[in-house]
Design a protein around this motif. Sequence first.
Motif, mmCIF file in Angstrom:
data_model
loop_
_atom_site.group_PDB
_atom_site.id
_atom_site.type_symbol
_atom_site.label_atom_id
_atom_site.label_comp_id
_atom_site.label_asym_id
_atom_site.label_seq_id
_atom_site.Cartn_x
_atom_site.Cartn_y
_atom_site.Cartn_z
ATOM 1 N N UNK A 111 -9.724 0.595 0.651
ATOM 2 C CA UNK A 111 -9.088 1.741 0.006
ATOM 3 C C UNK A 111 -9.185 1.608 -1.505
ATOM 4 N N UNK A 112 -9.443 2.709 -2.185
ATOM 5 C CA UNK A 112 -9.521 2.669 -3.635
ATOM 6 C C UNK A 112 -8.871 3.914 -4.227
ATOM 7 N N UNK A 113 -8.498 3.803 -5.501
ATOM 8 C CA UNK A 113 -7.806 4.876 -6.205
ATOM 9 C C UNK A 113 -8.780 5.929 -6.721
ATOM 10 N N UNK A 114 -8.279 7.125 -6.913
ATOM 11 C CA UNK A 114 -9.035 8.147 -7.633
ATOM 12 C C UNK A 114 -8.779 7.902 -9.114
ATOM 13 N N UNK A 115 -9.382 6.844 -9.613
ATOM 14 C CA UNK A 115 -9.035 6.293 -10.920
ATOM 15 C C UNK A 115 -9.172 7.246 -12.098
ATOM 16 N N UNK A 116 -10.176 8.144 -12.146
ATOM 17 C CA UNK A 116 -10.251 9.037 -13.304
ATOM 18 C C UNK A 116 -9.007 9.899 -13.498
ATOM 19 N N UNK A 117 -8.284 10.164 -12.434
ATOM 20 C CA UNK A 117 -7.033 10.927 -12.538
ATOM 21 C C UNK A 117 -5.847 10.038 -12.918
ATOM 22 N N UNK A 118 -5.994 8.743 -12.683
ATOM 23 C CA UNK A 118 -4.826 7.870 -12.713
ATOM 24 C C UNK A 118 -4.824 6.821 -13.816
ATOM 25 N N UNK B 277 0.834 -1.207 0.000
ATOM 26 C CA UNK B 277 0.000 0.000 0.000
ATOM 27 C C UNK B 277 0.865 1.251 0.000
ATOM 28 N N UNK B 278 1.984 1.203 0.699
ATOM 29 C CA UNK B 278 2.898 2.348 0.715
ATOM 30 C C UNK B 278 3.491 2.589 -0.669
ATOM 31 N N UNK B 279 3.813 1.504 -1.379
ATOM 32 C CA UNK B 279 4.370 1.642 -2.729
ATOM 33 C C UNK B 279 3.310 2.206 -3.691
ATOM 34 N N UNK B 280 2.077 1.755 -3.519
ATOM 35 C CA UNK B 280 0.997 2.265 -4.363
ATOM 36 C C UNK B 280 0.749 3.743 -4.075
ATOM 37 N N UNK B 281 0.771 4.099 -2.795
ATOM 38 C CA UNK B 281 0.547 5.493 -2.421
ATOM 39 C C UNK B 281 1.621 6.397 -3.005
ATOM 40 N N UNK B 282 2.867 5.919 -3.005
ATOM 41 C CA UNK B 282 3.961 6.722 -3.565
ATOM 42 C C UNK B 282 3.809 6.856 -5.077
ATOM 43 N N UNK B 283 3.286 5.811 -5.694
ATOM 44 C CA UNK B 283 3.091 5.802 -7.146
ATOM 45 C C UNK B 283 1.876 6.628 -7.552
ATOM 46 N N UNK B 284 0.875 6.610 -6.698
ATOM 47 C CA UNK B 284 -0.416 7.246 -6.995
ATOM 48 C C UNK B 284 -0.798 8.184 -5.851
ATOM 49 N N UNK B 285 -0.383 9.423 -5.899
ATOM 50 C CA UNK B 285 -0.648 10.340 -4.794
ATOM 51 C C UNK B 285 -2.123 10.535 -4.487
ATOM 52 N N UNK B 286 -2.985 10.216 -5.453
ATOM 53 C CA UNK B 286 -4.415 10.427 -5.249
ATOM 54 C C UNK B 286 -5.103 9.205 -4.629
ATOM 55 N N UNK B 287 -4.327 8.246 -4.136
ATOM 56 C CA UNK B 287 -4.935 6.991 -3.692
ATOM 57 C C UNK B 287 -5.533 7.061 -2.302
ATOM 58 N N UNK B 288 -5.373 8.158 -1.589
ATOM 59 C CA UNK B 288 -5.852 8.203 -0.213
ATOM 60 C C UNK B 288 -7.339 8.518 -0.153
ATOM 61 N N UNK B 289 -8.125 7.596 -0.670
ATOM 62 C CA UNK B 289 -9.575 7.647 -0.606
ATOM 63 C C UNK B 289 -10.025 6.338 0.015
ATOM 64 N N UNK B 290 -11.161 6.351 0.672
ATOM 65 C CA UNK B 290 -11.583 5.097 1.289
ATOM 66 C C UNK B 290 -13.077 5.080 1.554
ATOM 67 N N UNK C 220 -9.669 -0.191 -7.849
ATOM 68 C CA UNK C 220 -9.867 0.752 -8.946
ATOM 69 C C UNK C 220 -11.157 1.550 -8.774
ATOM 70 N N UNK C 221 -12.038 1.080 -7.894
ATOM 71 C CA UNK C 221 -13.318 1.744 -7.712
ATOM 72 C C UNK C 221 -14.487 0.963 -8.257
ATOM 73 N N UNK C 222 -14.242 -0.209 -8.839
ATOM 74 C CA UNK C 222 -15.376 -1.076 -9.179
ATOM 75 C C UNK C 222 -15.878 -1.675 -7.876
ATOM 76 N N UNK C 223 -17.164 -1.856 -7.751
ATOM 77 C CA UNK C 223 -17.730 -2.362 -6.511
ATOM 78 C C UNK C 223 -18.517 -3.632 -6.786
#
Length: 437
Positions: free
Chosen positions: A312-319, A142-155, A339-342
């Motif tokens: 936790x999910x990504x802000x996918x439209x930005x990413x 999760x830390x690696x994903x967060x560093x790769x995708x700054x917009x990932x801090x959504x939940x 990715x935000x699919x539910x």
Amino acid sequence: MEKVTVLGAGLAGSECAWQLAKRNIPVRLVEMKPEKKSPAHVSDGFAELVCSNSLRSDELSNAVGLLKAEMRAMGSLIMESADHNRVAAGGALAVDREGFSAYITEKLETCPHVEIVHAEATEIPSGEVVIATGPLSSDAIAEKIAALCPESDLHFYDAVAPIVTIESVDMESAFFASRYDKGTADYVNCPMDKDEYLAFVTELANAKEAAVHGFDDGAVFEGCMPVEVMARRGVDTLRYGPLKPVGLVDPRTGKNNYAVVQLRRDNAEGTIYNIVGFQTHLTWGEQKRVFSMIPALRNAEFVRYGVMHRNTYLNSPRLLDRYYRLIGCERISFAGQMTGVEGYVESAASGMLVGIETAARVLGLPAADFPQETAIGALALYISGGSVGDFQPMNINFGIISPLGYRVKGKRNKNAEISKRSLAIIEEIKTKEIMQL
């Protein structure tokens, strides 16, 4: 040929690995179980169903039914296992969760093109990689994903319903039926009169919750709302939700009851049932106390209590682009709930699309390019192009599929016509070179 690394063997990762391997692309499937498990997982197998055992409606007038039909047409491993391990559930597709997972695990373990690595993923490897570690990814990845995708801090928060043994249900206070007599009588229905219901809702709304760090009712995904949160929203909220009595005629009286709790079979043997719509984060003691107020469950034996966990999910439209690839670093793709699919089916569908399109990329073939007229394509296009400002997890629905462009009378007829069009397009996509492999 260089291997494609798939991180995570949940529904999305398992489907993705299968779609790659069936096209003779070597896959390294990295799964941390059984060495390490997330708070929501209990089994060692792949594609574990941690919430409900239902994959929802199987009818083409329902968007998730269309999505499943498209996946079956495309050779989905998830759907193959679901059909093989189906249990009675009226018009829904429900499965024996242990058999479902075991089937997928065996298929991947015996596939000659899949190398399975049981280890926690702590780095994002080089080369083509699909990240499908799920909404409960371990801290390291999760830390690696967060560093790769700054917009990932959504939940949002997700919850799991409890399971009881059928032999402990008081069947003198319950009856078998399916709503509106749709399909066979597969659900155990546990009625309550007005006084019983009002007492139950009062206790439920005030019951003690388990501590979940940072929990906020407003952050709960509406499609998996804890039952106690619904109770706090109004005294009749549950009667218009999971306890809706409409369409369930009590054979003992010939009438509808004031409220009805439904139980759905959770295994092939029919020995355990889950309480439909009763996702919860009450303490286990409070679950036993409050849920036992339901007359048919007064002596219920709980083999699993409900739990609550953060997703936790990504802000996918930005990413992400329409192939679920990371914009600016296309060798990295994401799949599944992060990715935000539910939903189970939606997660598997994203893994299917990623597997097919990654195979096309690796083999130098044209993309399949699922259009918005299909459920698979509409979901991917929503994820990559949905509202950036307030992106929320999304189940498949007809609202995100391209409209017909002509009028059809009646909602069911219109949806059926959309499904007919979509499946015709799927047949055309199957003629593409990547789909012939």
